[in-house]
Motif scaffolding. Structure first.
Motif, PDB file in Angstrom:
ATOM      1  N   ASN A 138      78.194 -20.348  31.450  1.00 25.76           N
ATOM      2  CA  ASN A 138      78.968 -20.901  32.580  1.00 25.76           C
ATOM      3  C   ASN A 138      78.798 -20.173  33.905  1.00 25.76           C
ATOM      4  OD1 ASN A 138      80.079 -22.992  31.004  1.00 25.76           O
ATOM      5  ND2 ASN A 138      81.521 -21.525  30.138  1.00 25.76           N
ATOM      6  N   THR A 139      77.819 -19.291  34.003  1.00 17.81           N
ATOM      7  CA  THR A 139      77.563 -18.616  35.271  1.00 17.81           C
ATOM      8  C   THR A 139      76.086 -18.257  35.340  1.00 17.81           C
ATOM      9  OG1 THR A 139      78.080 -16.682  36.603  1.00 17.81           O
ATOM     10  CG2 THR A 139      78.257 -16.395  34.247  1.00 17.81           C
ATOM     11  N   VAL A 140      75.524 -18.336  36.534  1.00 21.42           N
ATOM     12  CA  VAL A 140      74.142 -17.899  36.725  1.00 21.42           C
ATOM     13  C   VAL A 140      74.201 -16.633  37.574  1.00 21.42           C
ATOM     14  CG1 VAL A 140      71.871 -18.479  37.642  1.00 21.42           C
ATOM     15  CG2 VAL A 140      73.248 -20.254  36.556  1.00 21.42           C
ATOM     16  N   LYS A 141      73.859 -15.522  36.943  1.00 17.50           N
ATOM     17  CA  LYS A 141      73.888 -14.239  37.648  1.00 17.50           C
ATOM     18  C   LYS A 141      72.726 -14.166  38.645  1.00 17.50           C
ATOM     19  CE  LYS A 141      75.858 -11.879  33.654  1.00 17.50           C
ATOM     20  NZ  LYS A 141      75.554 -12.781  32.548  1.00 17.50           N
ATOM     21  N   GLN A 142      72.863 -13.293  39.641  1.00 19.98           N
ATOM     22  CA  GLN A 142      71.812 -13.124  40.652  1.00 19.98           C
ATOM     23  C   GLN A 142      70.486 -12.763  39.993  1.00 19.98           C
ATOM     24  OE1 GLN A 142      72.221 -13.785  44.056  1.00 19.98           O
ATOM     25  NE2 GLN A 142      69.996 -13.675  44.038  1.00 19.98           N
ATOM     26  N   SER A 143      70.525 -11.877  38.995  1.00 13.78           N
ATOM     27  CA  SER A 143      69.284 -11.469  38.315  1.00 13.78           C
ATOM     28  C   SER A 143      68.619 -12.664  37.638  1.00 13.78           C
ATOM     29  CB  SER A 143      69.558 -10.364  37.299  1.00 13.78           C
ATOM     30  OG  SER A 143      70.494 -10.794  36.325  1.00 13.78           O
ATOM     31  N   GLU A 144      69.433 -13.563  37.078  1.00 18.44           N
ATOM     32  CA  GLU A 144      68.892 -14.758  36.425  1.00 18.44           C
ATOM     33  C   GLU A 144      68.309 -15.717  37.473  1.00 18.44           C
ATOM     34  OE1 GLU A 144      71.773 -15.144  32.524  1.00 18.44           O
ATOM     35  OE2 GLU A 144      72.590 -15.755  34.460  1.00 18.44           O
ATOM     36  N   TYR A 145      69.038 -15.896  38.573  1.00 19.27           N
ATOM     37  CA  TYR A 145      68.555 -16.767  39.649  1.00 19.27           C
ATOM     38  C   TYR A 145      67.212 -16.252  40.176  1.00 19.27           C
ATOM     39  CZ  TYR A 145      68.161 -19.360  43.997  1.00 19.27           C
ATOM     40  OH  TYR A 145      67.681 -20.157  45.011  1.00 19.27           O
ATOM     41  N   ASP A 146      67.132 -14.945  40.410  1.00 23.35           N
ATOM     42  CA  ASP A 146      65.888 -14.351  40.929  1.00 23.35           C
ATOM     43  C   ASP A 146      64.734 -14.565  39.961  1.00 23.35           C
ATOM     44  OD1 ASP A 146      67.366 -13.519  43.109  1.00 23.35           O
ATOM     45  OD2 ASP A 146      67.538 -11.440  42.433  1.00 23.35           O
ATOM     46  N   PHE A 147      65.004 -14.375  38.669  1.00 26.99           N
ATOM     47  CA  PHE A 147      63.978 -14.587  37.646  1.00 26.99           C
ATOM     48  C   PHE A 147      63.524 -16.051  37.662  1.00 26.99           C
ATOM     49  CE2 PHE A 147      62.603 -15.815  33.407  1.00 26.99           C
ATOM     50  CZ  PHE A 147      61.688 -14.835  33.097  1.00 26.99           C
ATOM     51  N   LEU A 148      64.490 -16.967  37.689  1.00 28.14           N
ATOM     52  CA  LEU A 148      64.172 -18.400  37.705  1.00 28.14           C
ATOM     53  C   LEU A 148      63.369 -18.787  38.944  1.00 28.14           C
ATOM     54  CD1 LEU A 148      67.644 -19.677  36.497  1.00 28.14           C
ATOM     55  CD2 LEU A 148      65.475 -20.025  35.291  1.00 28.14           C
ATOM     56  N   PHE A 149      63.767 -18.246  40.092  1.00 26.16           N
ATOM     57  CA  PHE A 149      63.058 -18.576  41.329  1.00 26.16           C
ATOM     58  C   PHE A 149      61.631 -18.031  41.290  1.00 26.16           C
ATOM     59  CE2 PHE A 149      62.134 -17.975  45.966  1.00 26.16           C
ATOM     60  CZ  PHE A 149      61.917 -19.321  46.215  1.00 26.16           C
ATOM     61  N   ASN A 150      61.454 -16.882  40.675  1.00 27.99           N
ATOM     62  CA  ASN A 150      60.114 -16.317  40.513  1.00 27.99           C
ATOM     63  C   ASN A 150      59.237 -17.258  39.673  1.00 27.99           C
ATOM     64  OD1 ASN A 150      58.074 -14.371  40.785  1.00 27.99           O
ATOM     65  ND2 ASN A 150      58.684 -13.384  38.884  1.00 27.99           N
ATOM     66  N   VAL A 151      59.802 -17.797  38.591  1.00 26.69           N
ATOM     67  CA  VAL A 151      59.062 -18.768  37.760  1.00 26.69           C
ATOM     68  C   VAL A 151      58.748 -20.009  38.599  1.00 26.69           C
ATOM     69  CG1 VAL A 151      59.168 -20.286  35.734  1.00 26.69           C
ATOM     70  CG2 VAL A 151      60.004 -17.925  35.567  1.00 26.69           C
ATOM     71  N   ALA A 152      59.717 -20.467  39.387  1.00 24.19           N
ATOM     72  CA  ALA A 152      59.494 -21.645  40.244  1.00 24.19           C
ATOM     73  C   ALA A 152      58.321 -21.399  41.193  1.00 24.19           C
ATOM     74  CB  ALA A 152      60.766 -21.966  41.039  1.00 24.19           C
ATOM     75  N   GLN A 153      58.273 -20.204  41.772  1.00 28.33           N
ATOM     76  CA  GLN A 153      57.170 -19.869  42.686  1.00 28.33           C
ATOM     77  C   GLN A 153      55.833 -19.860  41.934  1.00 28.33           C
ATOM     78  OE1 GLN A 153      59.086 -16.243  44.209  1.00 28.33           O
ATOM     79  NE2 GLN A 153      58.967 -17.133  46.246  1.00 28.33           N
ATOM     80  N   GLN A 154      55.829 -19.306  40.720  1.00 23.88           N
ATOM     81  CA  GLN A 154      54.594 -19.303  39.918  1.00 23.88           C
ATOM     82  C   GLN A 154      54.139 -20.732  39.627  1.00 23.88           C
ATOM     83  OE1 GLN A 154      55.541 -17.010  36.419  1.00 23.88           O
ATOM     84  NE2 GLN A 154      55.635 -15.088  37.542  1.00 23.88           N
ATOM     85  N   LEU A 155      55.107 -21.627  39.429  1.00 23.05           N
ATOM     86  CA  LEU A 155      54.793 -23.030  39.127  1.00 23.05           C
ATOM     87  C   LEU A 155      54.547 -23.857  40.393  1.00 23.05           C
ATOM     88  CD1 LEU A 155      57.417 -23.689  36.295  1.00 23.05           C
ATOM     89  CD2 LEU A 155      54.951 -23.330  36.016  1.00 23.05           C
ATOM     90  N   LYS A 156      54.670 -23.202  41.560  1.00 18.55           N
ATOM     91  CA  LYS A 156      54.456 -23.859  42.854  1.00 18.55           C
ATOM     92  C   LYS A 156      55.454 -24.999  43.091  1.00 18.55           C
ATOM     93  CE  LYS A 156      49.687 -22.383  43.433  1.00 18.55           C
ATOM     94  NZ  LYS A 156      50.032 -21.032  43.122  1.00 18.55           N
ATOM     95  N   VAL A 157      56.728 -24.721  42.751  1.00 23.53           N
ATOM     96  CA  VAL A 157      57.824 -25.656  43.013  1.00 23.53           C
ATOM     97  C   VAL A 157      58.561 -25.116  44.238  1.00 23.53           C
ATOM     98  CG1 VAL A 157      60.035 -26.504  42.117  1.00 23.53           C
ATOM     99  CG2 VAL A 157      58.039 -26.398  40.613  1.00 23.53           C
ATOM    100  N   THR A 158      58.879 -25.987  45.183  1.00 21.50           N
ATOM    101  CA  THR A 158      59.520 -25.536  46.422  1.00 21.50           C
ATOM    102  C   THR A 158      60.957 -25.075  46.155  1.00 21.50           C
ATOM    103  OG1 THR A 158      60.466 -27.696  46.992  1.00 21.50           O
ATOM    104  CG2 THR A 158      58.192 -27.256  47.747  1.00 21.50           C
ATOM    105  N   LYS A 159      61.473 -24.253  47.068  1.00 20.28           N
ATOM    106  CA  LYS A 159      62.843 -23.753  46.936  1.00 20.28           C
ATOM    107  C   LYS A 159      63.826 -24.921  46.967  1.00 20.28           C
ATOM    108  CE  LYS A 159      65.988 -20.098  48.444  1.00 20.28           C
ATOM    109  NZ  LYS A 159      67.039 -20.614  47.648  1.00 20.28           N
TER     110      LYS A 159
END
Length: 133
Positions: free
Chosen positions: A22-43
């Motif tokens: 029920n919560t997305v921690k900053q560390s989790e968000y950062d990890f997810l955004f890093n994967v998004a960048q690797q996959l070339k998905v926009t913010k």
């Protein structure tokens, strides 16, 4: 390389997994955004997935499913806390991908033997190879 639809599905599944407690921690968000960048998905596309999930697509190849399973293990361990709910959910996701239950269980039980529970990809691949032979 996976299609854009597959990439959004991968991220969407990971976001849903991050939200399991029920919560997305900053560390989790950062990890997810890093994967998004690797996959070339926009913010913008990435942030939209927090509001509305993408259509679910199971990765087509065995290799792609193992990569996704590994990403989810890394995501679960990014905050250094694994809840029973997260472990059960990860197990269910693995089953949904058609991964052998015995191999999933083995990976989840040995992850504690590695620093920060970061199981090396090669170890995961070898476990699954053993279960397919």
């Amino acid at each position: 390389m996976s299609s854009h639809k597959e990439k959004l599905s991968i991220l969407s599944e990971m976001i849903a997994f991050a939200k399991v407690d029920n919560t997305v921690k900053q560390s989790e968000y950062d990890f997810l955004f890093n994967v998004a960048q690797q996959l070339k998905v926009t913010k913008k596309e990435f942030d939209a997935l927090f509001k509305e999930a993408a259509e679910h697509v199971v990765p087509p190849s065995q290799g792609a499913r193992l990569v996704q399973f590994h990403r989810l293990i890394l995501l679960m361990n990014v905050d250094r806390i694994q809840t029973l709910t997260e472990i059960r959910r990860l197990h269910d996701i693995g089953l949904g991908m058609g991964l052998p239950p015995s191999a999933i269980g083995q990976v989840l039980s040995i992850m504690h033997e590695y620093p920060n529970n970061m199981v090396p990809p090669g170890v995961i691949i070898n476990i699954f190879k053993a279960h397919y032979n």
